[in-house]
Scaffold this motif. Structure first.
Motif, short mmCIF file in Angstrom:
data_model
loop_
_atom_site.label_atom_id
_atom_site.label_comp_id
_atom_site.label_asym_id
_atom_site.label_seq_id
_atom_site.Cartn_x
_atom_site.Cartn_y
_atom_site.Cartn_z
N GLY A 25 -1.35 -1.52 -1.89
CA GLY A 25 -0.30 -2.49 -1.61
C GLY A 25 1.10 -2.00 -1.88
N VAL A 26 1.23 -0.81 -2.47
CA VAL A 26 2.56 -0.30 -2.81
C VAL A 26 3.36 -0.04 -1.53
N VAL A 27 4.67 -0.28 -1.61
CA VAL A 27 5.57 -0.09 -0.46
C VAL A 27 6.62 0.96 -0.84
N LEU A 28 6.66 2.04 -0.11
CA LEU A 28 7.68 3.06 -0.36
C LEU A 28 9.04 2.55 0.12
N ARG A 29 10.07 2.79 -0.65
CA ARG A 29 11.42 2.38 -0.25
C ARG A 29 12.01 3.37 0.75
N GLU A 30 12.79 2.83 1.64
CA GLU A 30 13.59 3.69 2.51
C GLU A 30 14.87 4.02 1.75
N ALA A 31 14.74 4.96 0.82
CA ALA A 31 15.84 5.30 -0.07
C ALA A 31 15.78 6.79 -0.35
N PRO A 32 16.92 7.39 -0.65
CA PRO A 32 16.91 8.80 -1.02
C PRO A 32 16.17 9.01 -2.33
N PRO A 33 15.78 10.25 -2.64
CA PRO A 33 15.13 10.52 -3.92
C PRO A 33 16.04 10.12 -5.09
N THR A 34 15.43 9.86 -6.22
CA THR A 34 16.21 9.58 -7.42
C THR A 34 16.98 10.83 -7.84
N ALA A 35 17.85 10.66 -8.82
CA ALA A 35 18.63 11.79 -9.31
C ALA A 35 17.74 12.90 -9.85
N ASP A 36 16.50 12.57 -10.19
CA ASP A 36 15.56 13.57 -10.71
C ASP A 36 14.49 13.95 -9.69
N GLY A 37 14.70 13.56 -8.43
CA GLY A 37 13.79 13.97 -7.36
C GLY A 37 12.59 13.08 -7.16
N GLY A 38 12.54 11.94 -7.82
CA GLY A 38 11.41 11.05 -7.67
C GLY A 38 11.47 10.20 -6.42
N VAL A 39 10.33 9.63 -6.06
CA VAL A 39 10.20 8.76 -4.89
C VAL A 39 10.16 7.31 -5.39
N LEU A 40 10.97 6.45 -4.79
CA LEU A 40 11.02 5.06 -5.21
C LEU A 40 10.06 4.20 -4.39
N ALA A 41 9.43 3.25 -5.05
CA ALA A 41 8.48 2.36 -4.39
C ALA A 41 8.48 1.03 -5.13
N ASP A 42 7.84 0.04 -4.52
CA ASP A 42 7.70 -1.28 -5.14
C ASP A 42 6.25 -1.73 -5.01
N LEU A 43 5.72 -2.29 -6.09
CA LEU A 43 4.32 -2.70 -6.11
C LEU A 43 4.21 -4.20 -6.30
N PRO A 44 3.87 -4.95 -5.23
CA PRO A 44 3.55 -6.37 -5.41
C PRO A 44 2.28 -6.47 -6.25
N ALA A 45 2.30 -7.28 -7.29
CA ALA A 45 1.16 -7.31 -8.20
C ALA A 45 1.06 -8.65 -8.90
N ASP A 46 -0.11 -8.92 -9.44
CA ASP A 46 -0.34 -10.09 -10.28
C ASP A 46 0.32 -9.82 -11.63
N LEU A 47 1.30 -10.64 -11.99
CA LEU A 47 2.05 -10.42 -13.22
C LEU A 47 1.68 -11.44 -14.30
N SER A 48 0.49 -12.00 -14.20
CA SER A 48 0.05 -12.96 -15.22
C SER A 48 -0.19 -12.26 -16.56
N ASP A 49 -0.46 -10.94 -16.52
CA ASP A 49 -0.65 -10.15 -17.74
C ASP A 49 0.17 -8.87 -17.60
N PRO A 50 1.49 -8.95 -17.82
CA PRO A 50 2.33 -7.77 -17.61
C PRO A 50 1.98 -6.61 -18.53
N ALA A 51 1.47 -6.90 -19.72
CA ALA A 51 1.11 -5.81 -20.64
C ALA A 51 -0.03 -4.98 -20.07
N ALA A 52 -1.02 -5.65 -19.49
CA ALA A 52 -2.15 -4.93 -18.91
C ALA A 52 -1.71 -4.11 -17.70
#
Length: 214
Positions: free
Chosen positions: A149-176
């Motif tokens: 379900g992760v969605v890659l962002r249409e964005a340049p790499p981070t300052a350290d060369g990483g790839v940005l993404a967003d994960l829609p998720a169940d946040l009822s237990d954020p610690a888990a």
């Protein structure tokens, strides 16, 4: 009910800037609220020294006339100041809308005190945003197999060369969820920040600022 978000950014930024004493070494996160903090510090003629989580924050801080510390040699900070995208009543927060959450976490962890600055519109009954991720570019397809379900962002790499993404998720237990993401190979960092970090909040309600501390 909240006021104008842009006005509240200015209000809370000025309150945060007033808490920075000359001689401090301060870590600044990233985003529009932190940019307002840097501007307010410049208006005050702050003689603290600042490390910045993103090139954008560093540019604003330099324009404001602030003195930048060497983040490569600074071991600790008196104070870290950063915003958040959402903060729940239990103090779990989502950060990383601007993509600098990895560096933000490093700076916050190195600070004696973290001040989270938000407008009232950022307070939510429960977290609901997709969780920002920074992923290694190496073997990215293999990492994505573990993040359905992760969605890659249409964005340049981070300052350290990483790839940005967003994960829609169940946040009822954020610690888990945070623990699962921490254990996923290829995930550099995620945008879930725990109550152990988010212990102090400045919240703007219109022209009034509320200071919340554990």
């Amino acid at each position: 009910m909240t006021g104008d978000p842009e006005h509240e950014k200015v209000v809370v930024a000025r309150a945060a800037a007033a808490m920075v004493a000359d001689g401090m070494t301060v870590a600044l996160g990233s985003g529009s609220t932190v940019a307002r903090v840097a501007e307010a510090l410049g208006e005050r003629g702050s003689r603290a020294r600042f490390a910045c989580a993103s090139p954008a924050t560093a540019a604003v801080a330099t324009t404001a006339g602030l003195s930048l510390a060497d983040d490569a040699t600074t071991e600790r900070y008196d104070l870290a100041i950063d915003g958040a995208d959402e903060v729940a009543p239990d103090r779990w927060a989502i950060k990383g809308g601007g993509g600098a959450h990895t560096r933000e976490r490093v700076l916050i962890a190195a600070a004696d005190r973290f001040l989270c600055v938000v407008g009232a519109d950022k307070l939510v009954e429960r977290l609901g945003r997709a969780v920002p991720l920074e992923l290694h570019a190496f073997a990215l397809a293999a990492t994505l197999r573990h993040l359905p379900g992760v969605v890659l962002r249409e964005a340049p790499p981070t300052a350290d060369g990483g790839v940005l993404a967003d994960l829609p998720a169940d946040l009822s237990d954020p610690a888990a969820l945070a623990a699962r993401l921490d254990a996923t190979p290829g995930v550099v960092d995620h945008g879930l920040f725990s109550p152990a970090l988010v212990r102090e909040l400045l919240v703007a309600h219109g022209d009034r600022v509320e200071h919340l501390r554990d």
